[in-house]
Write a protein that holds these residues in place. Structure first.
Motif, short mmCIF file in Angstrom:
data_model
loop_
_atom_site.label_atom_id
_atom_site.label_comp_id
_atom_site.label_asym_id
_atom_site.label_seq_id
_atom_site.Cartn_x
_atom_site.Cartn_y
_atom_site.Cartn_z
N UNK A 19 60.78 26.64 54.11
CA UNK A 19 61.57 25.38 53.85
C UNK A 19 60.68 24.46 53.01
N UNK A 20 59.53 24.01 53.73
CA UNK A 20 58.65 23.21 52.88
C UNK A 20 58.23 23.48 51.49
N UNK A 21 57.83 24.82 51.37
CA UNK A 21 57.50 25.22 50.07
C UNK A 21 58.42 25.02 49.13
N UNK A 22 59.68 25.55 49.59
CA UNK A 22 60.81 25.53 48.72
C UNK A 22 61.36 24.32 48.17
N UNK A 23 61.29 23.23 49.12
CA UNK A 23 61.76 22.03 48.84
C UNK A 23 60.78 21.25 48.16
N UNK A 24 59.44 21.44 48.31
CA UNK A 24 58.35 20.79 47.16
C UNK A 24 58.23 21.49 45.88
N UNK A 25 58.82 22.85 45.55
CA UNK A 25 58.65 23.12 44.53
C UNK A 25 60.06 23.19 43.62
N UNK A 26 61.31 22.69 44.15
CA UNK A 26 62.52 22.82 43.37
C UNK A 26 62.65 21.52 42.44
N UNK A 27 62.90 22.11 41.25
CA UNK A 27 62.95 21.05 40.17
C UNK A 27 63.77 20.00 40.25
N UNK A 28 64.80 20.21 40.94
CA UNK A 28 65.92 19.10 41.25
C UNK A 28 65.68 18.41 42.65
N UNK A 29 64.70 18.52 43.16
CA UNK A 29 64.66 17.91 44.61
C UNK A 29 63.30 16.93 44.75
N UNK A 30 63.45 15.84 45.32
CA UNK A 30 62.18 15.33 45.81
C UNK A 30 62.02 15.37 47.38
N UNK A 31 61.12 15.95 47.57
CA UNK A 31 60.83 16.22 49.00
C UNK A 31 60.40 15.07 49.73
N UNK A 32 61.22 14.57 50.32
CA UNK A 32 61.29 13.00 51.00
C UNK A 32 60.43 12.78 52.14
N UNK A 33 60.20 13.81 52.98
CA UNK A 33 59.43 13.75 54.26
C UNK A 33 59.96 14.71 55.15
N UNK A 34 59.05 14.72 56.26
CA UNK A 34 59.41 15.60 57.46
C UNK A 34 59.23 15.10 58.78
N UNK A 35 59.99 15.45 59.66
CA UNK A 35 60.00 14.86 61.14
C UNK A 35 59.92 16.07 62.08
#
Length: 295
Positions: A19-35
């Motif tokens: 989940x985290x690597x895919x979100x961080x690498x996605x060109x249309x996504x800002x990985x806004x944080x984790x809990x």
């Protein structure tokens, strides 16, 4: 168009490896944080991907347009309902819940908030298997299918870093059963009748009747000896026999699920694997579970 801010709930092996690597690498996504329920793990995951660890899950929701979930299903369902109420679109894991009541509450929350949702059924987003399902769904004349899912997570000679207490407790019916339904139902139709019988350990045999009269079987286990483990999905019909190919990697598949959520948010079109489909899967598995011996 602006990037979609997606936060992550969960810090376990799936969250860290997929989940985290895919979100961080996605060109249309800002990985806004984790809990996560373990603050130290949330700090480590956020640091590894240059985002923020939140101590309060509602603060993560407030900082996000959408939220991805990598937590046990009965932790996911109430948290995802809260996220929807906060206006967040949903990228859910399967099953969405292991009780019909919790799944219905989640679906109702998503509908009330008018948020988009996608449930990450891996085989519906991995390239080779997704294409195969679409091809077979467009082919008429299938009269039966089978999905044999022999996993070895909990056999004495087979372990996995992705094993978890909820999988050990609920077994193959709830962990790999959603995978089986996710590929059988788009081809053969919704399920109208369910029959289930228990085998050794967590092994479950399920017989399904589908709309239109087709039937299928699903054999599901997480406790198969490692040398006997494997996955087979087969269809039979007027066109002959079709075997599902091996799937792609989970990381690429999750990236495709992110694509699907972004598209649903921007277009307003619901995805075939939205929370309503997730609810239907939970309803069918709960029907099967009711026919099994307690424990």
């Amino acid at each position: 168009m602006k990037m979609l801010r997606i936060g992550l709930v969960g810090t376990g092996p799936w969250a860290s490896s997929t989940h985290a690597p895919a979100l961080a690498a996605h060109p249309d996504v800002e990985f806004s944080g984790a809990w996560g329920r373990r603050p130290d793990a949330a700090d480590a995951l956020a640091s590894a991907h240059g985002t923020t660890a939140y101590a309060d899950v509602d603060e993560l929701f407030a900082a996000s347009d959408a939220v991805a979930f990598a937590v046990p299903p009965d932790v996911q369902a109430p948290l995802a309902a809260r996220a929807a109420a906060a206006g967040c679109h949903l990228l859910l894991d399967k099953p969405v819940a292991t009780t019909v009541a919790a799944a219905r509450d989640l679906a109702a929350a998503a509908e009330a908030a008018r948020v988009a949702s996608v449930v990450f059924f891996t085989l519906r987003f991995a390239g080779p298997t997704s294409a195969w399902v679409s091809e077979q769904a467009a082919t008429e004349g299938w009269f039966t299918g089978r999905a044999d899912w022999y996993g070895s997570f909990y056999s004495p000679d087979g372990t996995s870093p992705f094993s978890s207490p909820w999988r050990a407790q609920r077994g193959g019916l709830w962990d790999v059963g959603p995978h089986a339904l996710s590929v059988l139902m788009p081809v053969l139709g919704d399920v109208t009748d369910v029959t289930a019988a228990a085998g050794q350990a967590d092994l479950v045999h399920v017989i399904l009747r589908h709309t239109g009269g087709a039937s299928s079987t699903a054999t599901l286990s997480l406790t198969t000896p490692a040398k006997a483990s494997g996955v087979t999905v087969e269809l039979r019909g007027e066109a002959g026999t079709a075997l599902m190919p091996s799937g792609g990697g989970a990381l690429d598949a999750f990236g495709s699920a992110v694509d699907a959520l972004v598209d649903s948010v921007r277009s307003g079109r619901p995805h075939a694997c939205d929370v309503r489909f997730g609810l239907r899967v939970t309803e069918i598995l709960a029907q099967a579970e009711e026919q099994l011996p307690a424990g």
